[in-house]
Design a protein around this motif. Structure first.
Motif, mmCIF file in Angstrom:
data_model
loop_
_atom_site.group_PDB
_atom_site.id
_atom_site.type_symbol
_atom_site.label_atom_id
_atom_site.label_comp_id
_atom_site.label_asym_id
_atom_site.label_seq_id
_atom_site.Cartn_x
_atom_site.Cartn_y
_atom_site.Cartn_z
ATOM 1 N N VAL A 44 41.102 33.827 22.472
ATOM 2 C CA VAL A 44 41.201 32.749 23.441
ATOM 3 C C VAL A 44 41.004 33.373 24.823
ATOM 4 C CG1 VAL A 44 42.719 31.056 24.506
ATOM 5 C CG2 VAL A 44 42.690 31.294 22.034
ATOM 6 N N ARG A 45 40.040 32.877 25.549
ATOM 7 C CA ARG A 45 39.695 33.462 26.850
ATOM 8 C C ARG A 45 40.043 32.493 27.961
ATOM 9 N NH1 ARG A 45 36.087 35.139 23.096
ATOM 10 N NH2 ARG A 45 35.677 37.378 23.016
ATOM 11 N N ILE A 46 40.769 32.992 28.953
ATOM 12 C CA ILE A 46 41.188 32.199 30.100
ATOM 13 C C ILE A 46 40.487 32.761 31.328
ATOM 14 C CG2 ILE A 46 43.142 31.419 31.493
ATOM 15 C CD1 ILE A 46 44.921 31.857 29.065
ATOM 16 N N SER A 47 39.679 31.932 31.974
ATOM 17 C CA SER A 47 38.920 32.354 33.163
ATOM 18 C C SER A 47 39.799 32.226 34.400
ATOM 19 C CB SER A 47 37.665 31.501 33.322
ATOM 20 O OG SER A 47 36.819 31.652 32.208
ATOM 21 N N CYS A 48 39.880 33.313 35.162
ATOM 22 C CA CYS A 48 40.667 33.340 36.392
ATOM 23 C C CYS A 48 39.830 33.978 37.496
ATOM 24 C CB CYS A 48 41.977 34.121 36.200
ATOM 25 S SG CYS A 48 43.038 33.495 34.867
ATOM 26 N N SER A 49 40.374 33.984 38.690
ATOM 27 C CA SER A 49 39.728 34.643 39.819
ATOM 28 C C SER A 49 40.791 35.363 40.645
ATOM 29 C CB SER A 49 38.975 33.634 40.692
ATOM 30 O OG SER A 49 39.868 32.694 41.247
ATOM 31 N N LEU A 50 40.428 36.563 41.090
ATOM 32 C CA LEU A 50 41.333 37.390 41.889
ATOM 33 C C LEU A 50 40.852 37.373 43.337
ATOM 34 C CD1 LEU A 50 43.719 39.448 41.893
ATOM 35 C CD2 LEU A 50 41.979 41.243 41.660
ATOM 36 N N ARG A 51 41.780 37.175 44.267
ATOM 37 C CA ARG A 51 41.473 37.219 45.684
ATOM 38 C C ARG A 51 42.685 37.735 46.436
ATOM 39 N NH1 ARG A 51 43.664 32.944 48.690
ATOM 40 N NH2 ARG A 51 44.728 31.362 47.437
ATOM 41 N N GLU B 164 35.666 24.217 49.350
ATOM 42 C CA GLU B 164 34.587 25.114 48.969
ATOM 43 C C GLU B 164 35.049 26.551 49.174
ATOM 44 O OE1 GLU B 164 30.868 24.263 50.694
ATOM 45 O OE2 GLU B 164 31.150 22.095 50.674
ATOM 46 N N GLU B 165 34.944 27.344 48.127
ATOM 47 C CA GLU B 165 35.374 28.746 48.181
ATOM 48 C C GLU B 165 34.141 29.640 48.125
ATOM 49 O OE1 GLU B 165 38.340 29.472 48.735
ATOM 50 O OE2 GLU B 165 39.454 27.654 48.265
ATOM 51 N N ASP B 166 34.194 30.728 48.848
ATOM 52 C CA ASP B 166 33.109 31.690 48.851
ATOM 53 C C ASP B 166 33.345 32.681 47.719
ATOM 54 O OD1 ASP B 166 31.304 33.230 51.548
ATOM 55 O OD2 ASP B 166 31.099 33.485 49.402
ATOM 56 N N ASP B 167 32.414 32.717 46.763
ATOM 57 C CA ASP B 167 32.576 33.585 45.604
ATOM 58 C C ASP B 167 32.502 35.057 45.967
ATOM 59 O OD1 ASP B 167 30.687 31.300 43.507
ATOM 60 O OD2 ASP B 167 32.830 31.375 43.977
ATOM 61 N N ARG B 168 32.003 35.364 47.161
ATOM 62 C CA ARG B 168 31.917 36.783 47.530
ATOM 63 C C ARG B 168 33.286 37.395 47.763
ATOM 64 N NH1 ARG B 168 27.616 35.825 52.233
ATOM 65 N NH2 ARG B 168 28.866 33.937 52.334
ATOM 66 N N PHE B 169 34.291 36.577 48.006
ATOM 67 C CA PHE B 169 35.640 37.088 48.216
ATOM 68 C C PHE B 169 36.527 36.866 46.991
ATOM 69 C CE2 PHE B 169 34.116 35.458 52.403
ATOM 70 C CZ PHE B 169 33.849 36.699 52.953
ATOM 71 N N ARG B 170 35.926 36.541 45.861
ATOM 72 C CA ARG B 170 36.681 36.332 44.630
ATOM 73 C C ARG B 170 36.030 37.133 43.512
ATOM 74 N NH1 ARG B 170 39.963 31.599 44.088
ATOM 75 N NH2 ARG B 170 40.273 30.574 46.091
ATOM 76 N N ALA B 171 36.847 37.746 42.706
ATOM 77 C CA ALA B 171 36.358 38.506 41.561
ATOM 78 C C ALA B 171 36.723 37.759 40.284
ATOM 79 C CB ALA B 171 36.960 39.915 41.544
ATOM 80 N N PRO B 172 35.762 37.481 39.413
ATOM 81 C CA PRO B 172 36.090 36.805 38.156
ATOM 82 C C PRO B 172 36.892 37.710 37.224
ATOM 83 C CG PRO B 172 33.790 37.472 38.195
ATOM 84 C CD PRO B 172 34.339 37.776 39.556
ATOM 85 N N VAL B 173 37.873 37.139 36.574
ATOM 86 C CA VAL B 173 38.749 37.873 35.656
ATOM 87 C C VAL B 173 38.854 37.054 34.365
ATOM 88 C CG1 VAL B 173 41.057 38.805 35.252
ATOM 89 C CG2 VAL B 173 40.045 38.930 37.532
ATOM 90 N N ILE B 174 38.720 37.696 33.252
ATOM 91 C CA ILE B 174 38.854 37.054 31.938
ATOM 92 C C ILE B 174 40.080 37.644 31.238
ATOM 93 C CG2 ILE B 174 37.780 36.590 29.720
ATOM 94 C CD1 ILE B 174 36.402 35.236 32.019
#
Length: 1132
Positions: free
Chosen positions: A796-803, A882-892
């Motif tokens: 089971v994969r949960i998509s998150c973002s780190l900032r 609206e969030e800028d993806d350049r300041f967020r790292a995807p985390v699974i």
């Protein structure tokens, strides 16, 4: 209607000034928004064109050339039209050609009207007409006629001196029109011939090329026209009928070529090469050679006329001769030696440009290959000539490389033609090889990265592989190469080079790796390593510089075809040398060199059998354990010695390979022991890391519908008979369960094979075809579910973002110096080598960590950065949505649930700042909801894609029956994938009434449950769902009845279950419920898989204002969360 404002701005009425034109041209060339403000109003294009043409006719307008180039560059935008009959389009083209006519008729005054203006007008208008009329799409032929007529008027003044350049430009424009419309000028070929004969100025070149182009197109199109006929007037010009699409004229004009007149024209053209420049000669011969072939002319005519150009000093003319040679090989028979000698002479003459000399060698190599493919016997004089050519020491390096390539090619020719069979010729070939390398001998003292070194080893490779190619169909063998004199000479030369220049060892390793990496030449690489083992190991000098040879020693150790005896003896002597030379001034030399020796020993253990290594390697390791001065080296040698003695060879190699995988590094033969030294780590500041969760956030990408703040806690599985009912499958007798195989949160029972044999056989049961079909479907389904105890379970994969926020981060971890102006945006903090570790008390298995190489901090949102123009690319938008993806790292976050239950995942972070500080801390936990456990059921691999909806429908029916209280499948067990574990179904059912309209329910299902819908029943509901076009690839049933499901079952059927739901209230509510249920629109069937092996089934009976959800599951604890989920899903 006249008072209604038009959506497009009206064009300006006043004419544009020169300043306005400069601004308009600049806006168009800049593009983007600046051009769009002009192009958005289509009605303004005719105005711009009219203003431009009017300005060109003004005598004192200063930007005439700029306007002409502007119209040419943006002709598709200004003059292009989707409809060629559009009136503005027609008017613009008409005015454009009339403007050219006026400019050409205006007398030259040298100030306002110049020859440059005339010439540019002709060129630009010709370019515009051709670009707009790709395939006669938008320009009518009458405009082509008008333009050609103007150009013919210009060229019809031969020998007029003052406008000779304009006449040449007009000829070039006509030639481009002839190329765009083949045979456009075929009817006036006689007039063009006459003009060519009369022209005596330098413009005659353009006349000749124009006439040649016309003749070439006539022959290519096989037009039966007379090139001597002048009956058709030159002016006014009329387009030939064949270009107007007249089929009758096309048939008449293509009856055959007039060979007599065309040969006369060809003879005339061959008398005029002396007036052509080199570039014009290339174009001239590109058209003449196809003409000669089509007219059956003898190629010797071209040879006599043009072969003398090989002795010119212009590379274009030499290229023309070589092109003729490649086209007419028979005509140049016997001239191969003369061409080769001329090319060699050009490459040797230093007064020529370097590019000409390089071209000469390139041509010579290609010329030799062409001759070799045609007739190998003719290569003997060419090879004998080339063998005496050596690159000069003072030649440029590029010229040396090509000269050496030529020598290598000649050696291939000698070996293939059997010219070098006797010992004398073989010795001569060796001397050729050695003498050729003299020009790049500087590689021995230059740096290893120098170009001379690259050229030298490139030459080694060329001479080494010889004629052997990488093709599988190449008849040459590696064995013949290894027996050649060149290969034996090269082996000794490479050994001598390494002994003289030990710093070239890395280059030698790369050279050997290139051979080892090729499947065709791998034997050459192995033979070179054997030569190094036999000759290099005996000649190296003992000393600290011996470590420079360790990269090649590592390659020798990796090759299992080379006996390790010589290498181990040399390493043993080196260890004795290190022990003897160790002293207080040695420093880290002993440790560093000893680590490298042990690294080679490790390589030997991984690639050789222990029996070949045991005696000498054990002696080396034993000596190291006893006498080496460094403690770490002694300990490592002791470990290797113990493994060599106690662990068999195959297991030993597996252990060493597994160790590399755990370390996460790849072994490198070039690495030094210093690379393994750990860098000093900065101390961890616990106080600063305490509140890290206040500015570093790990957030879910998709928020949960239900933020579960509790989870159902059940007692662990005991040894006695007090097992919870939901964990136990229905069986005739209790099997012996291996308790050591069962997790406390598991619901799958593992039955050993011995226990199954000892159990008494259950009596034979008789079942109908329906039950048999259900059992078959369930067995097929459960056989695809992996048993997580013996293999990898479902994920089971949960998509998150780190900032993280920059302002508090800089305040805590920065230097505290404020930044202002542009630095405030540019000096954003960053995190490096971030590692996120996860843990949970819920039964989610081992959760792998996640690595993030780099993350840039978010700038402060309350700062006004609109005035900063330099670094706007790293500033996020102020809009919070609206969030800028350049300041967020995807985390699974990857979970392997052992039970489908909500829980919390705790996050621990370890990262580094720019100034080397290490950050440890705990972030806010991530909530795992019941909806995260929703997966689609596994489809067997043998199910076709078109049959998947039918399979899901059958599986839903089978599971619905199996989870019912009146099911006859309760005593059955179903083997899981792998065959070691079995599962039993213990079903539970429930019901829930939702006061929600049908449309709202359908929209909620389409948004959240669309992947899990397996069937829609009922014509009204089917029509409503199909209109949404979101739910697809399912079973549609117009009739609300199904043989496998009792849709009309009442709530009283649930009395026998472990959970009963009773409706309370007055009689009116019951009557209302009954009336609603009578207006049934249809039914949704939803199948959800809950890992590791459970299921959740929804049967939603949809009415106008309410929906009755019937729930069945084989994991009753999940019902505690489904009620809140349905409320949030449909009633939020």
């Amino acid at each position: 209607m006249t008072d209604k404002p038009h959506p497009q701005p009206p064009p300006p009425l006043k004419p544009l000034s020169p300043q306005d034109w400069e601004l308009l041209i600049d806006d168009f060339q800049y593009g983007g928004v600046r051009r769009q403000k002009w192009t958005s109003a289509l009605a303004i294009f005719p105005f711009i064109v009219d203003q431009a043409l009017s300005s060109l006719l003004k005598r004192d307008f200063p930007l005439k050339l700029s306007l002409i180039l502007f119209l040419e560059e943006f002709s598709n935008t200004l003059l292009g039209s989707a409809d060629p009959d559009c009136q503005p389009h027609e008017n613009s083209l008409h005015r454009l050609i009339e403007t050219v006519r006026v400019v050409l008729q205006t007398p030259i005054d040298g100030v306002h009207v110049t020859f440059a203006l005339r010439e540019q007008m002709m060129v630009s208008v010709t370019s515009i007409v051709i670009s707009l009329d790709t395939g006669l799409g938008q320009v009518h032929m009458r405009w082509v006629e008008s333009l050609v007529e103007l150009l013919l008027t210009v060229i019809n003044r031969p020998n007029y001196g003052s406008d000779r350049q304009a006449r040449a430009v007009a000829c070039e424009c006509l030639r481009e029109l002839e190329l765009a419309y083949p045979c456009l000028l075929s009817d006036i070929a006689g007039h063009l011939w006459s003009l060519c004969q009369n022209e005596r100025t330098h413009a005659s070149q353009s006349y000749i090329l124009l006439f040649t182009s016309v003749i070439h197109n006539i022959v290519a199109q096989k037009m039966n026209v007379s090139v001597l006929n002048t009956s058709v007037p030159l002016v006014p010009f009329i387009v030939p009928q064949i270009l107007l699409g007249d089929s009758n004229s096309g048939k008449e004009g293509s009856g055959g070529l007039n060979y007599k007149e065309l040969r006369r024209a060809m003879a005339f053209l061959l008398e005029w090469p002396q007036v052509l420049t080199p570039c014009a000669m290339v174009e001239f011969l590109a058209m003449i050679m196809p003409l000669a072939v089509a007219l059956d002319l003898q190629a010797s005519m071209l040879k006599v006329q043009f072969f003398g150009m090989i002795y010119s000093y212009d590379p274009m003319l030499c290229h023309v001769v070589l092109t003729m040679y490649s086209k007419f090989l028979d005509a140049f028979d016997g001239q191969e030696g003369e061409i080769a000698r001329r090319l060699i002479l050009v490459s040797r003459e230093t007064q020529h440009f370097l590019v000409f000399r390089l071209l000469a060698l390139h041509w010579l190599l290609g010329f030799c290959e062409l001759v070799l493919r045609r007739d190998a016997g003719k290569m003997k004089p060419i090879v004998e000539t080339c063998l005496h050519i050596y690159p000069s020491v003072f030649d440029p390096l590029a010229l040396k490389a090509l000269n050496l390539d030529l020598l290598a090619f000649c050696s291939i020719c000698v070996s293939e033609s059997r010219l070098g069979e006797d010992a004398g010729n073989a010795k001569e070939m060796v001397m050729l090889f050695k003498d050729g390398l003299v020009s790049v001998s500087a590689f021995k003292w230059l740096p290893v990265w120098s170009s001379e070194t690259a050229v030298a080893f490139r030459t080694f490779h060329r001479f080494l592989i010889g004629a052997s190619s990488h093709s599988d169909f190449d008849p040459s063998t590696t064995r013949s190469i290894m027996d050649s004199t060149i290969f034996r000479t090269l082996q000794g030369m490479l050994v001598d080079v390494m002994l003289e220049c030990h710093r070239l060892v890395p280059v030698m390793v790369a050279f050997t790796d290139r051979l080892l990496g090729c499947q065709k030449h791998i034997w050459l690489g192995e033979r070179l390593l054997q030569t190094f083992d036999e000759h290099l190991l005996l000649k190296v000098k003992m000393g600290y510089k011996l470590v420079s040879y360790f990269p090649i020693f590592d390659r020798i150790a990796e090759n299992d075809t080379i006996p390790p005896r010589g290498l181990l003896e040399l390493l043993g002597k080196f260890m004795v040398f290190l022990v003897d030379k160790h002293g207080p001034d040695t420093g880290l030399k002993s440790w560093s060199h000893g680590s490298k020796v042990l690294a080679i020993c490790r390589t030997l253990l991984m690639h050789h059998n222990s029996s070949r290594l045991f005696l000498r390697l054990s002696q080396l390791l034993a000596y190291t354990c006893l006498y080496f001065p460094d403690l770490e080296i002694r300990d490592n040698a002791r470990i290797y010695l113990r493994m060599l003695i106690c662990v068999p060879g195959k297991k030993l190699r597996d252990i060493l390979n597994h160790g590399e995988q755990l370390l996460g590094i790849l072994p490198s033969s070039h690495s030094s022991s210093f690379f393994s030294v750990q860098s000093p780590r900065s101390s961890h500041n616990v106080k600063k890391s305490r509140n890290i969760s206040s500015y570093v956030y790990l957030e879910r990408v998709i928020p949960l519908l239900v933020k579960q703040s509790w989870s159902l806690s059940l007692p662990s599985l005991g040894v006695g008979s007090n097992k919870p009912d939901y964990l136990e499958g229905i069986r005739d007798s209790e099997p012996v369960v291996e308790e050591r195989e069962i997790d406390s949160s598991s619901t799958i029972q593992i039955i050993p094979e011995t226990a199954r044999i000892d159990q008494p056989h259950e009596p034979l049961r008789v079942m109908d075809s329906k039950i048999s079909e259900i059992l078959g479907t369930l067995r097929r389904h459960f056989s695809c579910i992996p048993d997580f105890r013996h293999m990898t379970g479902l994920k089971v994969r949960i998509s998150c973002s780190l900032r993280f926020e920059s302002e508090p981060f800089n305040r805590i971890w920065g230097d505290g110096t404020p930044v202002s102006g542009l630095d405030e945006v540019d000096a954003l903090p960053a995190l490096y080598a971030t590692v996120l570790k996860f843990s949970s008390s819920a039964p989610y298995g081992s959760i792998p960590s996640y690595h993030i190489p780099f993350l840039l901090g978010e700038p402060s949102r309350n700062k006004d950065i609109s005035g900063q123009q330099v670094s706007l690319e790293i500033v996020p938008l102020e809009n919070g949505s609206e969030e800028d993806d350049r300041f967020r790292a995807p985390v699974i976050i990857e979970l392997e649930p052992h039970e489908p239950t909500p829980g919390m995942v705790h996050i621990f972070i370890e990262t580094n700042t720019e100034n080397g500080q290490i950050i440890h801390g705990q972030l806010r936990s991530i909530t795992v909801g019941i909806e995260d456990m929703f997966l689609k059921a596994i489809v067997p691999s043998d199910i076709e894609e078109d049959a998947i909806p039918e399979y899901y429908s059958d599986l839903f029916s089978a599971l619905w029956e199996a989870c019912g209280t009146s099911c006859n499948t309760g005593r059955e067990t179903f083997p899981l994938e792998g065959g070691k574990g079995i599962a039993a179904i213990s079903g539970t059912q429930s019901v829930k009434l939702l006061e929600i309209t049908a449309l709202s329910l359908v929209r909620a299902i389409e948004r959240y449950l669309a992947p899990f819908v397996v069937s829609v029943i009922g014509e009204p509901l089917v029509t409503l769902v199909k209109d949404g076009e979101i739910i697809r690839d399912i079973i549609w049933k117009d009739v609300a009845s199904d043989s496998s499901l009792d849709v009309t079952s009442t709530v009283t059927n649930f009395d026998r279950g472990p959970l009963q739901l009773t409706y309370t209230g007055d009689v009116g509510e019951r009557e209302s419920l009954a009336s609603i249920s009578r207006r049934n629109l249809g039914c949704f069937l939803v199948l959800i898989f809950l890992p590791p092996r459970f299921h959740l089934l929804f049967q939603m009976e949809v009415s106008d204002l309410s929906t009755l959800v019937r729930i069945r599951t084989d994991h009753w604890p999940c019902l505690a969360y489904i009620d809140d989920y349905l409320e949030a899903l449909f009633l939020a």
